[in-house]
Design an enzyme around this catalytic site. Sequence first.
Site, PDB file in Angstrom:
ATOM      1  N   GLY A 140       0.814  -1.217   0.000  1.00  0.00           N
ATOM      2  CA  GLY A 140       0.000   0.000   0.000  1.00  0.00           C
ATOM      3  C   GLY A 140       0.848   1.268   0.000  1.00  0.00           C
ATOM      4  N   ASN A 162       4.488  -6.056  -2.828  1.00  0.00           N
ATOM      5  CA  ASN A 162       4.753  -7.408  -2.336  1.00  0.00           C
ATOM      6  C   ASN A 162       3.492  -8.100  -1.842  1.00  0.00           C
ATOM      7  OD1 ASN A 162       4.600  -5.592  -0.162  1.00  0.00           O
ATOM      8  ND2 ASN A 162       5.647  -7.020   1.189  1.00  0.00           N
ATOM      9  N   GLU A 163       2.328  -7.751  -2.429  1.00  0.00           N
ATOM     10  CA  GLU A 163       1.076  -8.371  -1.996  1.00  0.00           C
ATOM     11  C   GLU A 163       1.110  -9.887  -2.169  1.00  0.00           C
ATOM     12  OE1 GLU A 163       1.151  -5.518  -3.514  1.00  0.00           O
ATOM     13  OE2 GLU A 163      -0.172  -4.157  -2.429  1.00  0.00           O
TER      14      GLU A 163
END
Length: 289
Positions: A140, A162-163
């Site tokens: 985010g 890096n979700e």
Amino acid sequence: MNFSRLIKNCSIPSRWLLANNIRYQSSSAAQNLIQVDINEETGVSVVSLNRKPVNSLSLELFKDFCGVMDDLEREKVRGMVLKSSCDNVFSSGLDITELYPNPSEERFEAFWLWFQESWLKLYASSFPTVAFVNGHAPAGGCVFAISCEYRLMLPYYKIGLNEAPVGIVATEWVMNSLRAVLPGKNAERLLTSGRLLDTQEAFDIGLIDQIVNNEEEAMARSEEFFATFDNVPKLARALTKQVYRKNDLNQLIKNRSSDAKQFLNHILRPETQKIIGSYFKSLKDRKKD
Ligand SMILES: CCCCC/C=C\C/C=C\C/C=C/C(=O)SCCNC(=O)CCNC(=O)[C@H](O)C(C)(C)COP(=O)(O)OP(=O)(O)OC[C@H]1O[C@@H](n2cnc3c(N)ncnc32)[C@H](O)[C@@H]1OP(=O)(O)O
């Protein structure tokens, strides 16, 4: 082109808020989650995310961010610089405690709608926006940065989406914002690998525009960026930006509630909860080593 219809369609706050029956009400004046400093001489506003220790993005922070964006639109600022007032971290991304363990449907829906709202207001703002990435910007945090028009970053920090490794699928409008900054194949690789890039790598592939060494330099570069619009009529600039970004904006505007439902279903899946849980535990355990 019908400009009056366009302007009406771009009336960001009321149309989108009313569609979802949510209204801005400062949630946390006492907590001071966002600091705003407007320079009366230059007309530039510096907005600092201020949720210690790492600016994780909570429902309250998103609500306050929307309120600040509305204020800046009303004030007709010349430009906005978005930065962090936390040491070494621009933003650590969504507050994991909003996602784990098993959030209540009511809280999560509000959280997601305000998060969507924050992105809409930032991505379509009428004034020019600069992200001064003065610390790490994973997930985010990176979305905040790529939603701005120009990115400056201090050396030796990390940025990226890096979700995937955290067990989360970035939503389509997040992917679109990345595609708007990076050419296709680099964007896809960054998303599917979830790799965080250091400042130099981010500069080399064009994820950030300039590397700066300190805040003074960042403010000087931001001023240069804002000055490139000084001879452009404000309304023409704003509408050009909003029309250029229209497909990305519409993709979310048309799908707000299905986007929230899909994400909630994904988050509540036991496998997803398990991955987020062990990721969160590893974050906490890192400190004990
Ligand atoms: C315009 C609006 C755009 C908004 C866009 C938002 C989202 C985009 C859409 C899709 C999905 C997005 C998903 C996510 O964002 S999931 C979150 C992913 N975040 C991360 O993986 C980052 C995790 N954190 C870190 O890597 C590190 O904390 C850091 C940021 C590198 C900082 O390291 P540092 O060593 O300085 O601090 P600590 O690690 O010791 O952290 C201090 C303290 O904070 C807790 N913490 C860290 N990050 C989070 C977080 N994201 N949520 C909740 N809590 C967090 C950490 O556990 C420590 O807690 P403690 O109790 O141990 O003190």
